[in-house]
Motif scaffolding. Structure first.
Motif, PDB file in Angstrom:
ATOM      1  N   GLY A  49      -5.603  -9.878  13.459  1.00 57.22           N
ATOM      2  CA  GLY A  49      -6.164 -11.226  13.543  1.00 57.22           C
ATOM      3  C   GLY A  49      -5.088 -12.286  13.676  1.00 57.22           C
ATOM      4  N   MET A  50      -3.999 -12.118  12.956  1.00 59.94           N
ATOM      5  CA  MET A  50      -2.894 -13.073  13.062  1.00 59.94           C
ATOM      6  C   MET A  50      -2.301 -13.055  14.467  1.00 59.94           C
ATOM      7  SD  MET A  50      -0.955 -12.716   9.397  1.00 59.94           S
ATOM      8  CE  MET A  50       0.052 -14.193   9.635  1.00 59.94           C
ATOM      9  N   ARG A  51      -2.104 -11.844  15.007  1.00 62.65           N
ATOM     10  CA  ARG A  51      -1.548 -11.741  16.363  1.00 62.65           C
ATOM     11  C   ARG A  51      -2.488 -12.389  17.384  1.00 62.65           C
ATOM     12  NH1 ARG A  51       0.179  -6.701  14.344  1.00 62.65           N
ATOM     13  NH2 ARG A  51      -1.667  -5.668  15.165  1.00 62.65           N
ATOM     14  N   GLU A  52      -3.791 -12.120  17.261  1.00 61.32           N
ATOM     15  CA  GLU A  52      -4.770 -12.688  18.195  1.00 61.32           C
ATOM     16  C   GLU A  52      -4.796 -14.210  18.123  1.00 61.32           C
ATOM     17  OE1 GLU A  52      -8.630 -10.926  17.652  1.00 61.32           O
ATOM     18  OE2 GLU A  52      -7.824  -8.903  17.882  1.00 61.32           O
ATOM     19  N   ALA A  53      -4.552 -14.754  16.932  1.00 60.56           N
ATOM     20  CA  ALA A  53      -4.542 -16.206  16.752  1.00 60.56           C
ATOM     21  C   ALA A  53      -3.208 -16.834  17.153  1.00 60.56           C
ATOM     22  CB  ALA A  53      -4.859 -16.549  15.296  1.00 60.56           C
ATOM     23  N   GLY A  54      -2.272 -15.997  17.591  1.00 56.58           N
ATOM     24  CA  GLY A  54      -0.970 -16.496  18.001  1.00 56.58           C
ATOM     25  C   GLY A  54      -0.056 -16.836  16.834  1.00 56.58           C
ATOM     26  N   LEU A  55      -0.375 -16.309  15.661  1.00 52.41           N
ATOM     27  CA  LEU A  55       0.442 -16.554  14.482  1.00 52.41           C
ATOM     28  C   LEU A  55       1.502 -15.471  14.331  1.00 52.41           C
ATOM     29  CD1 LEU A  55      -2.431 -17.438  11.989  1.00 52.41           C
ATOM     30  CD2 LEU A  55      -0.920 -19.025  13.207  1.00 52.41           C
ATOM     31  N   ARG A  56       2.598 -15.851  13.719  1.00 50.02           N
ATOM     32  CA  ARG A  56       3.666 -14.894  13.453  1.00 50.02           C
ATOM     33  C   ARG A  56       3.248 -14.021  12.266  1.00 50.02           C
ATOM     34  NH1 ARG A  56       7.624 -14.153  10.015  1.00 50.02           N
ATOM     35  NH2 ARG A  56       7.200 -16.063   8.878  1.00 50.02           N
ATOM     36  N   VAL A  57       3.313 -12.716  12.447  1.00 56.02           N
ATOM     37  CA  VAL A  57       3.028 -11.786  11.348  1.00 56.02           C
ATOM     38  C   VAL A  57       4.319 -11.645  10.544  1.00 56.02           C
ATOM     39  CG1 VAL A  57       2.322  -9.448  10.731  1.00 56.02           C
ATOM     40  CG2 VAL A  57       1.312 -10.569  12.728  1.00 56.02           C
ATOM     41  N   PRO A  58       4.286 -12.020   9.267  1.00 56.54           N
ATOM     42  CA  PRO A  58       5.521 -11.982   8.481  1.00 56.54           C
ATOM     43  C   PRO A  58       6.005 -10.558   8.230  1.00 56.54           C
ATOM     44  CG  PRO A  58       3.657 -12.498   7.064  1.00 56.54           C
ATOM     45  CD  PRO A  58       3.144 -12.463   8.467  1.00 56.54           C
ATOM     46  N   GLU A  59       7.302 -10.420   8.194  1.00 60.54           N
ATOM     47  CA  GLU A  59       7.894  -9.140   7.820  1.00 60.54           C
ATOM     48  C   GLU A  59       7.677  -8.925   6.321  1.00 60.54           C
ATOM     49  OE1 GLU A  59       9.515  -6.754   9.679  1.00 60.54           O
ATOM     50  OE2 GLU A  59       8.765  -7.919  11.373  1.00 60.54           O
ATOM     51  N   PRO A  60       7.484  -7.690   5.906  1.00 57.39           N
ATOM     52  CA  PRO A  60       7.357  -7.431   4.470  1.00 57.39           C
ATOM     53  C   PRO A  60       8.617  -7.899   3.732  1.00 57.39           C
ATOM     54  CG  PRO A  60       6.703  -5.504   5.736  1.00 57.39           C
ATOM     55  CD  PRO A  60       7.320  -6.472   6.697  1.00 57.39           C
ATOM     56  N   SER A  61       8.417  -8.647   2.652  1.00 62.57           N
ATOM     57  CA  SER A  61       9.564  -9.125   1.882  1.00 62.57           C
ATOM     58  C   SER A  61       9.386  -8.899   0.384  1.00 62.57           C
ATOM     59  CB  SER A  61       9.788 -10.614   2.147  1.00 62.57           C
ATOM     60  OG  SER A  61       8.684 -11.368   1.680  1.00 62.57           O
ATOM     61  N   THR A  62       8.234  -8.404  -0.013  1.00 64.44           N
ATOM     62  CA  THR A  62       7.931  -8.166  -1.420  1.00 64.44           C
ATOM     63  C   THR A  62       8.223  -6.715  -1.751  1.00 64.44           C
ATOM     64  OG1 THR A  62       6.164  -9.793  -1.263  1.00 64.44           O
ATOM     65  CG2 THR A  62       6.099  -8.333  -3.150  1.00 64.44           C
ATOM     66  N   TRP A  63       8.716  -6.466  -2.943  1.00 63.80           N
ATOM     67  CA  TRP A  63       8.939  -5.089  -3.377  1.00 63.80           C
ATOM     68  C   TRP A  63       8.255  -4.885  -4.723  1.00 63.80           C
ATOM     69  CZ3 TRP A  63      12.502  -8.909  -3.635  1.00 63.80           C
ATOM     70  CH2 TRP A  63      13.073  -9.175  -4.866  1.00 63.80           C
ATOM     71  N   THR A  64       8.148  -3.650  -5.107  1.00 61.07           N
ATOM     72  CA  THR A  64       7.475  -3.336  -6.363  1.00 61.07           C
ATOM     73  C   THR A  64       8.450  -2.651  -7.317  1.00 61.07           C
ATOM     74  OG1 THR A  64       6.733  -1.193  -5.584  1.00 61.07           O
ATOM     75  CG2 THR A  64       5.244  -3.048  -5.235  1.00 61.07           C
ATOM     76  N   GLY A  65       8.082  -2.700  -8.555  1.00 63.69           N
ATOM     77  CA  GLY A  65       8.871  -2.042  -9.585  1.00 63.69           C
ATOM     78  C   GLY A  65       8.120  -2.133 -10.903  1.00 63.69           C
ATOM     79  N   ALA A  66       8.617  -1.444 -11.880  1.00 66.21           N
ATOM     80  CA  ALA A  66       8.028  -1.489 -13.217  1.00 66.21           C
ATOM     81  C   ALA A  66       9.102  -1.926 -14.188  1.00 66.21           C
ATOM     82  CB  ALA A  66       7.488  -0.109 -13.590  1.00 66.21           C
ATOM     83  N   VAL A  67       8.708  -2.774 -15.115  1.00 71.19           N
ATOM     84  CA  VAL A  67       9.631  -3.283 -16.119  1.00 71.19           C
ATOM     85  C   VAL A  67       9.078  -2.932 -17.482  1.00 71.19           C
ATOM     86  CG1 VAL A  67      10.692  -5.346 -17.096  1.00 71.19           C
ATOM     87  CG2 VAL A  67      10.350  -5.183 -14.616  1.00 71.19           C
ATOM     88  N   GLU A  68       9.874  -2.260 -18.264  1.00 74.69           N
ATOM     89  CA  GLU A  68       9.443  -1.913 -19.607  1.00 74.69           C
ATOM     90  C   GLU A  68       9.737  -3.102 -20.530  1.00 74.69           C
ATOM     91  OE1 GLU A  68      10.413   1.609 -22.761  1.00 74.69           O
ATOM     92  OE2 GLU A  68      10.488   2.076 -20.600  1.00 74.69           O
ATOM     93  N   ALA A  69       8.748  -3.513 -21.292  1.00 76.00           N
ATOM     94  CA  ALA A  69       8.930  -4.666 -22.181  1.00 76.00           C
ATOM     95  C   ALA A  69       8.292  -4.403 -23.534  1.00 76.00           C
ATOM     96  CB  ALA A  69       8.350  -5.914 -21.556  1.00 76.00           C
TER      97      ALA A  69
END
Length: 69
Positions: A49-69
């Motif tokens: 949908g973003m491509r069809e609308a002429g919008l830039r599809v963002p590159e993945p920039s988020t990562w995951t992890g677990a933090v023990e607290a």
């Protein structure tokens, strides 16, 4: 194929998922398997949908992890 970080949450009546790098890209389902399948589909549709609308599809920039607290 890009890999996007997905946040999965237990919801009142099942599960929910969202993609931080694609605002508005969400899915819900009664089981974790269903929500995982639906978020895969949602990512594909959201990017298309973003491509069809002429919008830039963002590159993945988020990562995951677990933090023990």
């Amino acid at each position: 194929m890009k890999q996007h970080a997905v946040v999965f949450e237990r919801a009142a009546r099942g599960y929910a998922a969202f993609v931080p790098d694609l605002p508005g890209c969400v899915a819900t389902g009664r089981t974790s398997e269903l929500v995982e399948r639906r978020i895969r589909e949602a990512i594909e549709l959201h990017r298309a949908g973003m491509r069809e609308a002429g919008l830039r599809v963002p590159e993945p920039s988020t990562w995951t992890g677990a933090v023990e607290a």
